[in-house]
Design a protein around this motif. Structure first.
Motif, PDB file in Angstrom:
ATOM      1  N   SER A 486       8.852  -8.540 -10.416  1.00 35.65           N
ATOM      2  CA  SER A 486      10.002  -7.749  -9.993  1.00 35.65           C
ATOM      3  C   SER A 486      10.182  -6.609 -10.991  1.00 35.65           C
ATOM      4  O   SER A 486       9.353  -6.387 -11.875  1.00 35.65           O
ATOM      5  CB  SER A 486      11.261  -8.611  -9.938  1.00 35.65           C
ATOM      6  OG  SER A 486      11.651  -9.007 -11.248  1.00 35.65           O
ATOM      7  N   GLU A 487      11.286  -5.898 -10.869  1.00 36.45           N
ATOM      8  CA  GLU A 487      11.588  -4.854 -11.841  1.00 36.45           C
ATOM      9  C   GLU A 487      11.962  -5.447 -13.196  1.00 36.45           C
ATOM     10  O   GLU A 487      11.913  -4.756 -14.212  1.00 36.45           O
ATOM     11  CB  GLU A 487      12.715  -3.965 -11.319  1.00 36.45           C
ATOM     12  CG  GLU A 487      12.346  -3.187 -10.059  1.00 36.45           C
ATOM     13  CD  GLU A 487      13.488  -2.333  -9.566  1.00 36.45           C
ATOM     14  OE1 GLU A 487      14.592  -2.434 -10.157  1.00 36.45           O
ATOM     15  OE2 GLU A 487      13.288  -1.567  -8.604  1.00 36.45           O
ATOM     16  N   THR A 488      12.370  -6.705 -13.210  1.00 34.31           N
ATOM     17  CA  THR A 488      12.670  -7.396 -14.465  1.00 34.31           C
ATOM     18  C   THR A 488      11.368  -7.881 -15.088  1.00 34.31           C
ATOM     19  O   THR A 488      10.580  -8.582 -14.449  1.00 34.31           O
ATOM     20  CB  THR A 488      13.593  -8.600 -14.218  1.00 34.31           C
ATOM     21  OG1 THR A 488      14.792  -8.164 -13.587  1.00 34.31           O
ATOM     22  CG2 THR A 488      13.930  -9.299 -15.528  1.00 34.31           C
ATOM     23  N   THR A 534       5.671  -6.291 -14.784  1.00 34.03           N
ATOM     24  CA  THR A 534       6.611  -5.975 -13.709  1.00 34.03           C
ATOM     25  C   THR A 534       5.807  -5.656 -12.459  1.00 34.03           C
ATOM     26  O   THR A 534       4.573  -5.775 -12.451  1.00 34.03           O
ATOM     27  CB  THR A 534       7.502  -4.776 -14.078  1.00 34.03           C
ATOM     28  OG1 THR A 534       6.683  -3.590 -14.134  1.00 34.03           O
ATOM     29  CG2 THR A 534       8.180  -4.979 -15.428  1.00 34.03           C
ATOM     30  N   THR A 535       6.479  -5.222 -11.419  1.00 36.15           N
ATOM     31  CA  THR A 535       5.771  -4.854 -10.204  1.00 36.15           C
ATOM     32  C   THR A 535       4.924  -3.602 -10.385  1.00 36.15           C
ATOM     33  O   THR A 535       4.007  -3.355  -9.595  1.00 36.15           O
ATOM     34  CB  THR A 535       6.768  -4.613  -9.055  1.00 36.15           C
ATOM     35  OG1 THR A 535       7.772  -3.686  -9.510  1.00 36.15           O
ATOM     36  CG2 THR A 535       7.420  -5.914  -8.622  1.00 36.15           C
ATOM     37  N   THR A 536       5.198  -2.827 -11.417  1.00 38.40           N
ATOM     38  CA  THR A 536       4.497  -1.539 -11.581  1.00 38.40           C
ATOM     39  C   THR A 536       3.660  -1.435 -12.842  1.00 38.40           C
ATOM     40  O   THR A 536       2.767  -0.574 -12.906  1.00 38.40           O
ATOM     41  CB  THR A 536       5.509  -0.379 -11.582  1.00 38.40           C
ATOM     42  OG1 THR A 536       6.477  -0.585 -12.626  1.00 38.40           O
ATOM     43  CG2 THR A 536       6.220  -0.288 -10.234  1.00 38.40           C
ATOM     44  N   HIS A 537       3.917  -2.264 -13.857  1.00 39.17           N
ATOM     45  CA  HIS A 537       3.214  -2.110 -15.129  1.00 39.17           C
ATOM     46  C   HIS A 537       2.923  -3.461 -15.769  1.00 39.17           C
ATOM     47  O   HIS A 537       3.642  -4.446 -15.537  1.00 39.17           O
ATOM     48  CB  HIS A 537       4.036  -1.273 -16.123  1.00 39.17           C
ATOM     49  CG  HIS A 537       4.255   0.139 -15.700  1.00 39.17           C
ATOM     50  ND1 HIS A 537       5.361   0.523 -14.973  1.00 39.17           N
ATOM     51  CD2 HIS A 537       3.510   1.258 -15.888  1.00 39.17           C
ATOM     52  CE1 HIS A 537       5.303   1.828 -14.735  1.00 39.17           C
ATOM     53  NE2 HIS A 537       4.190   2.301 -15.276  1.00 39.17           N
ATOM     54  N   ARG A 552      -0.059  -0.074 -12.389  1.00 38.93           N
ATOM     55  CA  ARG A 552      -0.485  -0.711 -11.130  1.00 38.93           C
ATOM     56  C   ARG A 552      -1.457   0.236 -10.427  1.00 38.93           C
ATOM     57  O   ARG A 552      -1.167   1.419 -10.251  1.00 38.93           O
ATOM     58  CB  ARG A 552       0.743  -0.974 -10.259  1.00 38.93           C
ATOM     59  CG  ARG A 552       0.452  -1.666  -8.933  1.00 38.93           C
ATOM     60  CD  ARG A 552       0.289  -3.166  -9.105  1.00 38.93           C
ATOM     61  NE  ARG A 552       0.193  -3.833  -7.819  1.00 38.93           N
ATOM     62  CZ  ARG A 552       1.211  -4.399  -7.183  1.00 38.93           C
ATOM     63  NH1 ARG A 552       2.420  -4.379  -7.717  1.00 38.93           N
ATOM     64  NH2 ARG A 552       1.031  -5.004  -6.022  1.00 38.93           N
TER      65      ARG A 552
END
Length: 553
Positions: A486-488, A534-537, A552
């Motif tokens: 997630s973003e967390t 996270t979802t992106t990194h 990502r």
């Protein structure tokens, strides 16, 4: 020694407080439920001496009505979500009511004392050793401590979650879960003077490690898809106590044990005992794994872990000596003992069963060591029903015991061939990549946030590549967090490692590889690492100053 243990157990009960007197059902249901959320002794220190006993329980529990007893099993042989057993008692659930029968002798089924909050409302149970978990229809978890003692010493609580069993809003097993099972890894304190325990587990260096001071309670929950295994631990976050009315925060499913085959094995059932989990798929392929939060390398608050070889170092004889030896100022009094060897034990395939089986499987403890586990699977041999069973040793052979009772599970397509690849979940499709200005890249493919072994590929600008491994364990925390990526940020600690064979081949592949690899592993082939995702990194940091952000891709 037995007399000492009995006296100790009785003296520990002490004055009635919070949850200790609720088994007698003296409070109206709403007040009983509220009282089970208050601080009390269930799940708290000190852990009593290991002395399972019936006590006066057979004199205080009335027999079950004849019509009820006729519908209950003659003997409980399998641990399921409606029945279970320990050294002293057999437990069974019927019409949301709990019944108890002694393991030894012909005591008959009894009606045990229960808090009014639970009487007639229990939808599932799981028992392992001194602990039992009961859930109600919405999945809320209630824990019974001293479940291997006379019922006058039973202690119930709804508290479950950080800090140390004190979360009053508790935890739940989601109703859509495919399966769930309680595991209790007991320190098994058996003697006071000299102090001695019999609860040990064996790490990957072959060292017997004493079970931690408070033991390890874990509820393992199998996802609806069958390839994810969530852990619910009363020392880890449960539901969010600051926002009890928000359904999305009614549980914390952010901690997981990676399943077999990189988390892609689809199990249809699981059973856990003594921090050992047993899973099966629809074709009868089976795996077992010794694993919990402490064993995984995650609990750095109470334990010391190492990737360096610990096989030549003696292990501590008790958990207290091992804990005190961690501190340099106590070294004059306590010698140094082996750290817990990492990585933790992996999944072990078990041989297929040579006969008809169902989806009902069971594991239970037969002693104080992690090798003391027995596997059971419901099935048939010839014209008789019963269960197949064997020690957990993968080299042991299956035997059959007939019971002539009706099946509780679905008959499986137990073909002799290995079918583990037939029902795999798809890869995660989550890839992260770092591209350095010098031209080299660092990539991980199909990252699984629950994996404790993450493959990483490092390629130099000239195209030569080497495979590294991140051995990861979740970092402890107190607060609620979303499940999955997630973003967390999900935080991990562990090691970045290059295998010996890859290390030896570096110079043959390219003169550019070694200087890059040594940034991550040093000259000793591994270094400590801290990772967050996270979802992106995905961020990778080592104790020698490497700090990279993988995007990502």
């Amino acid at each position: 020694m037995a007399a000492v243990a009995v006296v100790l157990g009785v003296s520990m009960a002490g004055p009635a407080a919070a949850d200790e007197w609720l088994p007698f059902g003296v409070l109206p249901e709403p007040i009983s439920c509220a009282a089970l959320t208050l601080p009390g002794r269930a799940g708290a220190w000190p852990v009593p001496m290991h002395y399972p006993n019936v006590g006066i329980g057979l004199f205080t529990m009335p027999p079950a009505p004849a019509g009820v007893a006729a519908r209950l099993p003659r003997r409980v042989e399998l641990r399921t979500e409606t029945m279970g057993f320990n050294e002293v008692w057999q437990y069974a659930l019927l019409d949301q009511q709990l019944y108890v029968k002694a393991v030894e002798g012909e005591s008959g089924w009894r009606v045990p004392p229960l808090p009014n909050c639970l009487r007639g409302h229990i939808s599932g149970i799981s028992v392992d050793g001194a602990r039992l978990v009961a859930i109600v229809p919405d999945g809320r978890v209630y824990t019974l401590e001293s479940a291997d003692q006379t019922p006058e010493l039973w202690w119930w609580t709804e508290r479950f979650g950080s800090p140390v069993w004190l979360n009053p809003s508790g935890q739940r097993v989601r109703p859509d879960s495919r399966a769930w099972s309680l595991s209790w890894l007991d320190p098994r304190y058996v003697e006071l003077a000299p102090f001695r325990q019999e609860g040990f587990w064996t790490d990957t260096a072959g060292n017997p490690q004493p079970v931690g001071g408070a033991g390890v309670t874990t509820v393992f929950v199998l996802s609806p898809e069958g390839n994810r295994i969530v852990i619910l631990d009363p020392w880890l976050p449960g539901s969010d106590p600051l926002r009890p009315g928000v359904p999305a925060l009614a549980d914390d499913y952010s901690f997981e044990m990676a399943g077999p085959l990189n988390g892609r094995f689809r199990a249809i059932n699981l059973s856990s005992a003594g921090s050992t989990t047993f899973v099966i798929n629809e074709y009868g392929d089976m795996f077992t794994r010794l694993w919990d939060f402490d064993i995984s390398g995650a609990d750095t608050v109470f334990f010391t872990y190492s990737y360096e070889d610990q096989s030549a170092v003696d292990s501590a004889p008790t958990n207290f000596e091992g804990e005190f030896a961690r501190f340099a100022f106590l070294r004059p009094f306590f010698r140094e003992y082996a750290d817990i060897q990492l990585p933790p034990p992996d999944w072990v395939p078990q041989p297929k069963i040579p006969g008809e089986i169902t989806s009902t499987l069971s594991i239970h403890q037969t002693g104080g060591d992690s090798f003391d586990r027995e596997l059971r699977v419901e099935g048939r041999d010839g014209d008789r029903t019963g269960f197949w069973h064997k020690p957990i040793d993968p080299n042991a052979e299956w035997a059959f015991t007939a019971t002539d009772v009706a099946y509780t599970g679905e008959v499986l397509d137990n073909r002799p061939a290995d079918m583990t690849q037939a029902t795999l979940a798809p890869p995660t499709g989550v890839d992260f990549t770092y591209r350095d200005p010098a031209g080299w890249t660092l990539t991980t493919r199909d990252f699984d946030y629950a994996a404790d072994r993450v493959p990483v590929r490092l390629c130099a600008a000239d195209g030569a590549c080497v495979d590294l491994t991140l051995y990861l364990a979740s970092s402890p925390r107190l607060g609620w967090q979303p499940e999955g990526l997630s973003e967390t940020a999900r935080d991990y600690h562990g090691f970045v490692v290059v295998a010996q064979g890859e290390w030896d081949a570096l110079d043959r592949r390219s003169p550019r590889l070694r200087p890059i690899v040594e940034q991550f592993t040093g000259t000793g082939r591994f270094r400590n690492a801290i990772v967050s995702a996270t979802t992106t990194h995905l961020r990778l940091h080592t104790d020698e100053g490497v700090d990279l952000l993988l995007d990502r891709s």
